[in-house]
Design a protein around this motif. Structure first.
Motif, PDB file in Angstrom:
ATOM      1  N   LYS A  34      14.128  -6.947  29.275  1.00  0.00           N
ATOM      2  CA  LYS A  34      13.108  -6.292  30.099  1.00  0.00           C
ATOM      3  C   LYS A  34      12.917  -7.051  31.413  1.00  0.00           C
ATOM      4  O   LYS A  34      12.849  -6.461  32.497  1.00  0.00           O
ATOM      5  CB  LYS A  34      11.784  -6.225  29.339  1.00  0.00           C
ATOM      6  CG  LYS A  34      10.634  -5.543  30.086  1.00  0.00           C
ATOM      7  CD  LYS A  34      10.796  -4.048  30.115  1.00  0.00           C
ATOM      8  CE  LYS A  34       9.549  -3.365  30.674  1.00  0.00           C
ATOM      9  NZ  LYS A  34       9.695  -1.888  30.728  1.00  0.00           N
ATOM     10  N   MET A  35      12.837  -8.377  31.304  1.00  0.00           N
ATOM     11  CA  MET A  35      12.626  -9.177  32.501  1.00  0.00           C
ATOM     12  C   MET A  35      13.836  -9.107  33.420  1.00  0.00           C
ATOM     13  O   MET A  35      13.698  -9.020  34.649  1.00  0.00           O
ATOM     14  CB  MET A  35      12.346 -10.635  32.107  1.00  0.00           C
ATOM     15  CG  MET A  35      11.969 -11.524  33.282  1.00  0.00           C
ATOM     16  SD  MET A  35      10.461 -10.946  34.121  1.00  0.00           S
ATOM     17  CE  MET A  35      10.225 -12.251  35.330  1.00  0.00           C
ATOM     18  N   ASN A  36      15.013  -9.155  32.845  1.00  0.00           N
ATOM     19  CA  ASN A  36      16.223  -9.084  33.651  1.00  0.00           C
ATOM     20  C   ASN A  36      16.263  -7.791  34.465  1.00  0.00           C
ATOM     21  O   ASN A  36      16.514  -7.802  35.676  1.00  0.00           O
ATOM     22  CB  ASN A  36      17.445  -9.172  32.742  1.00  0.00           C
ATOM     23  CG  ASN A  36      18.733  -9.369  33.520  1.00  0.00           C
ATOM     24  OD1 ASN A  36      18.858 -10.295  34.292  1.00  0.00           O
ATOM     25  ND2 ASN A  36      19.690  -8.483  33.310  1.00  0.00           N
ATOM     26  N   ALA A  37      16.002  -6.667  33.790  1.00  0.00           N
ATOM     27  CA  ALA A  37      16.018  -5.371  34.479  1.00  0.00           C
ATOM     28  C   ALA A  37      14.940  -5.307  35.554  1.00  0.00           C
ATOM     29  O   ALA A  37      15.172  -4.802  36.662  1.00  0.00           O
ATOM     30  CB  ALA A  37      15.837  -4.241  33.469  1.00  0.00           C
ATOM     31  N   ALA A  38      13.747  -5.828  35.238  1.00  0.00           N
ATOM     32  CA  ALA A  38      12.644  -5.775  36.197  1.00  0.00           C
ATOM     33  C   ALA A  38      12.933  -6.651  37.411  1.00  0.00           C
ATOM     34  O   ALA A  38      12.620  -6.274  38.554  1.00  0.00           O
ATOM     35  CB  ALA A  38      11.343  -6.211  35.529  1.00  0.00           C
ATOM     36  N   LEU A  39      13.537  -7.807  37.185  1.00  0.00           N
ATOM     37  CA  LEU A  39      13.868  -8.691  38.303  1.00  0.00           C
ATOM     38  C   LEU A  39      14.899  -8.062  39.230  1.00  0.00           C
ATOM     39  O   LEU A  39      14.740  -8.080  40.457  1.00  0.00           O
ATOM     40  CB  LEU A  39      14.395 -10.025  37.778  1.00  0.00           C
ATOM     41  CG  LEU A  39      13.364 -11.080  37.382  1.00  0.00           C
ATOM     42  CD1 LEU A  39      14.067 -12.296  36.787  1.00  0.00           C
ATOM     43  CD2 LEU A  39      12.514 -11.499  38.571  1.00  0.00           C
ATOM     44  N   PHE A  40      15.957  -7.504  38.646  1.00  0.00           N
ATOM     45  CA  PHE A  40      16.970  -6.893  39.498  1.00  0.00           C
ATOM     46  C   PHE A  40      16.409  -5.707  40.272  1.00  0.00           C
ATOM     47  O   PHE A  40      16.736  -5.500  41.445  1.00  0.00           O
ATOM     48  CB  PHE A  40      18.188  -6.477  38.679  1.00  0.00           C
ATOM     49  CG  PHE A  40      19.218  -7.556  38.563  1.00  0.00           C
ATOM     50  CD1 PHE A  40      19.960  -7.951  39.665  1.00  0.00           C
ATOM     51  CD2 PHE A  40      19.439  -8.198  37.357  1.00  0.00           C
ATOM     52  CE1 PHE A  40      20.904  -8.961  39.569  1.00  0.00           C
ATOM     53  CE2 PHE A  40      20.381  -9.208  37.250  1.00  0.00           C
ATOM     54  CZ  PHE A  40      21.110  -9.595  38.360  1.00  0.00           C
ATOM     55  N   ALA A  41      15.560  -4.917  39.615  1.00  0.00           N
ATOM     56  CA  ALA A  41      14.945  -3.784  40.313  1.00  0.00           C
ATOM     57  C   ALA A  41      14.068  -4.261  41.461  1.00  0.00           C
ATOM     58  O   ALA A  41      14.058  -3.670  42.555  1.00  0.00           O
ATOM     59  CB  ALA A  41      14.125  -2.942  39.330  1.00  0.00           C
ATOM     60  N   ALA A  42      13.327  -5.355  41.236  1.00  0.00           N
ATOM     61  CA  ALA A  42      12.457  -5.879  42.289  1.00  0.00           C
ATOM     62  C   ALA A  42      13.274  -6.451  43.447  1.00  0.00           C
ATOM     63  O   ALA A  42      12.960  -6.228  44.619  1.00  0.00           O
ATOM     64  CB  ALA A  42      11.528  -6.945  41.712  1.00  0.00           C
ATOM     65  N   TYR A  43      14.325  -7.204  43.121  1.00  0.00           N
ATOM     66  CA  TYR A  43      15.193  -7.709  44.180  1.00  0.00           C
ATOM     67  C   TYR A  43      15.817  -6.559  44.966  1.00  0.00           C
ATOM     68  O   TYR A  43      15.996  -6.635  46.183  1.00  0.00           O
ATOM     69  CB  TYR A  43      16.308  -8.569  43.591  1.00  0.00           C
ATOM     70  CG  TYR A  43      15.882  -9.954  43.161  1.00  0.00           C
ATOM     71  CD1 TYR A  43      15.182 -10.791  44.021  1.00  0.00           C
ATOM     72  CD2 TYR A  43      16.203 -10.431  41.891  1.00  0.00           C
ATOM     73  CE1 TYR A  43      14.813 -12.060  43.635  1.00  0.00           C
ATOM     74  CE2 TYR A  43      15.837 -11.708  41.493  1.00  0.00           C
ATOM     75  CZ  TYR A  43      15.140 -12.522  42.367  1.00  0.00           C
ATOM     76  OH  TYR A  43      14.778 -13.781  41.982  1.00  0.00           O
ATOM     77  N   ASP A  44      16.167  -5.481  44.268  1.00  0.00           N
ATOM     78  CA  ASP A  44      16.770  -4.330  44.935  1.00  0.00           C
ATOM     79  C   ASP A  44      15.812  -3.735  45.960  1.00  0.00           C
ATOM     80  O   ASP A  44      16.217  -3.365  47.070  1.00  0.00           O
ATOM     81  CB  ASP A  44      17.157  -3.277  43.891  1.00  0.00           C
ATOM     82  CG  ASP A  44      18.166  -2.278  44.418  1.00  0.00           C
ATOM     83  OD1 ASP A  44      19.173  -2.715  45.016  1.00  0.00           O
ATOM     84  OD2 ASP A  44      17.960  -1.065  44.227  1.00  0.00           O
ATOM     85  N   VAL A  45      14.540  -3.648  45.591  1.00  0.00           N
ATOM     86  CA  VAL A  45      13.530  -3.149  46.527  1.00  0.00           C
ATOM     87  C   VAL A  45      13.472  -4.036  47.769  1.00  0.00           C
ATOM     88  O   VAL A  45      13.488  -3.561  48.909  1.00  0.00           O
ATOM     89  CB  VAL A  45      12.141  -3.081  45.851  1.00  0.00           C
ATOM     90  CG1 VAL A  45      11.042  -2.887  46.887  1.00  0.00           C
ATOM     91  CG2 VAL A  45      12.103  -1.958  44.826  1.00  0.00           C
ATOM     92  N   VAL A  46      13.411  -5.333  47.543  1.00  0.00           N
ATOM     93  CA  VAL A  46      13.294  -6.268  48.662  1.00  0.00           C
ATOM     94  C   VAL A  46      14.510  -6.195  49.581  1.00  0.00           C
ATOM     95  O   VAL A  46      14.382  -6.083  50.808  1.00  0.00           O
ATOM     96  CB  VAL A  46      13.111  -7.713  48.135  1.00  0.00           C
ATOM     97  CG1 VAL A  46      13.171  -8.717  49.297  1.00  0.00           C
ATOM     98  CG2 VAL A  46      11.782  -7.843  47.396  1.00  0.00           C
TER      99      VAL A  46
END
Length: 308
Positions: free
Chosen positions: A275-287
């Motif tokens: 869950k954390m891995n997916a959320a981190l990559f999604a957040a980095y993608d936004v940035v």
């Protein structure tokens, strides 16, 4: 998962370990298409209405994850990438004005705000997983791992140290053994290659859109043309991602015992770790899609001799 890979690396934006991800440098999360509906690049991207986790709790988790330090490294990479971009795209039109514009695009407070908002959305409904995430990364073991990731990422800002890390990985991988197997497993569990390649491709597409919307091309560039060009870069992006990833992992986790690295891998395999891995990559993608879009617009203005 770690720092993101884009037109730098997140221009590329490379991510590694659960803490870091690449940052723009090569151009700049697995796809079967750069997505038919690529990530949005408009400012509203991280502000769409959706269930989100408690903002204060997520901000505290981001502090636990040492995000200010990570963003500081990303900003350093971004400023260097801005100089490279200037040399490659408009060598006679860069200078202080361009560098000031790039510094604004890589504003640390803005990056952190966008990251926290996107992470809160990604961790919505996490419940028990969120407690496990906080427990692992807030532990002495988790904090030590995060610090090692940051120190390695910062070390690789030095090209000589990066070359040394690549050579050390070549020698280690040629010998084989338990540590090579562990690092390979870690990359597989966290989907580091595919997620970083996808982040880079999304960022590259955003850069093209920024250029196109600001009139950088003599003739209008269609979405299909941009997608085709971005897809054409995929082999190079994948190779650069792989070439950077394993030297980084080897350098970052060298001080860890096999037992500590196994514990990190085991956490990564849990629902909380995934869950954390997916959320981190999604957040980095936004940035990084937003950064790449803004860089595209700024580059177009610079090429046309306008104020940015």
């Amino acid at each position: 998962m770690s720092l993101p890979f884009a037109l730098s690396s997140f221009g590329l934006s490379a991510a590694l370990g659960l803490g870091l991800a690449f940052a723009p440098g090569a151009t700049a999360p697995v796809w079967a298409e750069v997505q038919a509906e690529p990530a949005q690049t408009e400012p509203a991207q991280a502000e769409q209405e959706a269930p989100v986790a408690d903002a204060a709790r997520i901000a505290a988790l981001a502090d636990t994850m040492k995000m200010d330090d990570i963003i500081g490294v990303m900003r350093e990479e971004g400023l260097e990438y801005g100089r490279t971009l200037s040399e490659e795209m408009f060598p006679e039109k860069g200078g202080p004005q361009w560098e000031a514009g790039v510094a604004l695009i890589y504003d640390a407070a803005t990056m952190r705000s966008r990251f926290d908002a996107a992470l809160a959305e990604g961790l919505a409904g996490a419940g028990p997983e969120l407690e496990a995430i906080e427990g692992f990364f807030g532990s002495p073991q988790g904090q030590s791992i995060l610090q090692l990731e940051i120190e390695a990422r910062r070390a690789l800002l030095d090209s000589d140290l990066e070359d040394a890390a690549k050579l050390a990985w070549e020698e280690l991988s040629a010998e084989g053994g338990a540590r090579v197997d562990q690092l390979t497993r870690f990359a597989e569990v966290n989907d580091l290659i595919e997620s970083n390649v996808m982040g880079a491709m999304n960022a590259n597409l955003a850069f093209y859109r920024g250029l196109s919307e600001s009139g950088a091309f003599p003739q209008e560039m269609t979405e299909d043309q941009m997608l085709s060009d971005v897809w054409g870069q995929e082999p190079d992006v994948r190779a650069e991602t792989t070439d950077w990833l394993f030297p980084f992992l080897s350098l970052a986790y060298q001080p860890l015992s096999d037992e500590d690295l196994d514990a990190y891998i085991a956490f990564s395999e849990t629902p909380a770790g995934q869950k954390m891995n997916a959320a981190l990559f999604a957040a980095y993608d936004v940035v990084f899609t937003r950064i790449s879009y803004d860089l595209g617009r700024a580059a177009a203005s610079q090429m046309q001799g306008e104020d940015i």
